[in-house]
Structures are given as structure tokens and as C-alpha cells.
Write a protein that holds these residues in place. Structure first.
Motif, mmCIF file in Angstrom:
data_model
loop_
_atom_site.group_PDB
_atom_site.id
_atom_site.type_symbol
_atom_site.label_atom_id
_atom_site.label_comp_id
_atom_site.label_asym_id
_atom_site.label_seq_id
_atom_site.Cartn_x
_atom_site.Cartn_y
_atom_site.Cartn_z
ATOM 1 N N MET A 169 28.721 -39.831 31.956
ATOM 2 C CA MET A 169 27.002 -39.226 32.728
ATOM 3 C C MET A 169 26.761 -39.075 30.804
ATOM 4 O O MET A 169 27.328 -38.563 30.081
ATOM 5 N N ASN A 170 25.494 -39.115 30.687
ATOM 6 C CA ASN A 170 24.758 -38.988 29.158
ATOM 7 C C ASN A 170 24.224 -37.188 29.709
ATOM 8 O O ASN A 170 23.266 -37.530 29.354
ATOM 9 N N GLN A 171 24.710 -36.729 29.010
ATOM 10 C CA GLN A 171 24.210 -34.751 29.062
ATOM 11 C C GLN A 171 22.747 -35.172 28.386
ATOM 12 O O GLN A 171 21.814 -34.455 29.225
ATOM 13 N N ALA A 172 22.844 -35.684 27.713
ATOM 14 C CA ALA A 172 21.728 -35.347 26.337
ATOM 15 C C ALA A 172 20.273 -36.236 27.387
ATOM 16 O O ALA A 172 19.397 -35.868 27.553
ATOM 17 N N LEU A 173 20.332 -37.573 27.934
ATOM 18 C CA LEU A 173 19.675 -38.085 28.855
ATOM 19 C C LEU A 173 19.358 -36.823 30.089
ATOM 20 O O LEU A 173 18.423 -37.360 30.890
ATOM 21 N N GLU A 174 20.451 -36.763 30.869
ATOM 22 C CA GLU A 174 20.394 -36.067 32.159
ATOM 23 C C GLU A 174 19.470 -34.672 31.426
ATOM 24 O O GLU A 174 18.630 -34.206 32.714
#
Length: 93
Positions: A1-6
Motif C-alpha cells: 500500500m502506498n501511504q502517500a497515494l492513500e
């Protein structure tokens, strides 16, 4: 999971709103989330809209990829050759 994208997704009223502002489809954003990265050509715009880091959005450090590509080029044998290479090989043999 990409935290920045979320985090970026949460800055829009909905994924559909994000898709409209990014000029992509809803499905494209879902694909980004699934893969955990934003295509490099979309990172600049998304970073501008959300304030997130382009490097984090893309999901891999571009500078490392560039360095790896340069390093791999250093060890690849040259493609083709010249007639002078053939002459040299015959002289050495």
C-alpha cells in the motif's frame, strides 16, 4: 500500500472527483491503489493537487532506478562492431 497515494485520495471529495481532476478514469485510480504506485507521468499533477511527494507517489525512488540503469549499461557488451574490430581480432589471434 502506498501511504502517500492513500493520503492523496483522502484529499479529494471522492475517487470520482480525483479522477476528474486528474483527467483519468475511476478505474485508473483503483489500479494505482492496487499496484501501490502512481505512473510517473501523473505524479507531478497529483503532487501539485495534494502536496504529496512525487517520489513517494510514484512508489519507487526515480534516482535509484536511473543509477541502476546506468550501472547495468556499464556491464553490457557493445552491440555490433566495426570492421576495424574484426581486423584487430584477427591480428591478436
Amino acid at each position: 500500500m502506498n501511504q502517500a497515494l492513500e493520503r492523496a485520495v483522502k484529499k479529494f471529495s471522492s475517487i470520482a472527483d480525483m479522477a476528474r481532476q486528474m483527467d483519468v478514469t475511476y478505474q485508473a485510480i483503483q489500479d494505482w491503489r492496487k499496484r501501490g504506485r502512481v505512473p510517473a507521468d501523473r505524479c507531478i499533477r497529483l503532487a501539485e493537487l495534494t502536496g504529496e511527494s512525487r517520489e513517494e507517489l510514484v512508489g519507487w525512488p526515480p534516482s535509484n532506478i536511473t543509477e541502476q540503469a546506468k550501472a547495468s549499461d556499464d556491464v553490457q557488451p557493445p552491440v555490433g562492431g566495426t570492421s576495424s574490430d574484426d581486423k584487430l581480432a584477427k591480428m591478436v589471434a
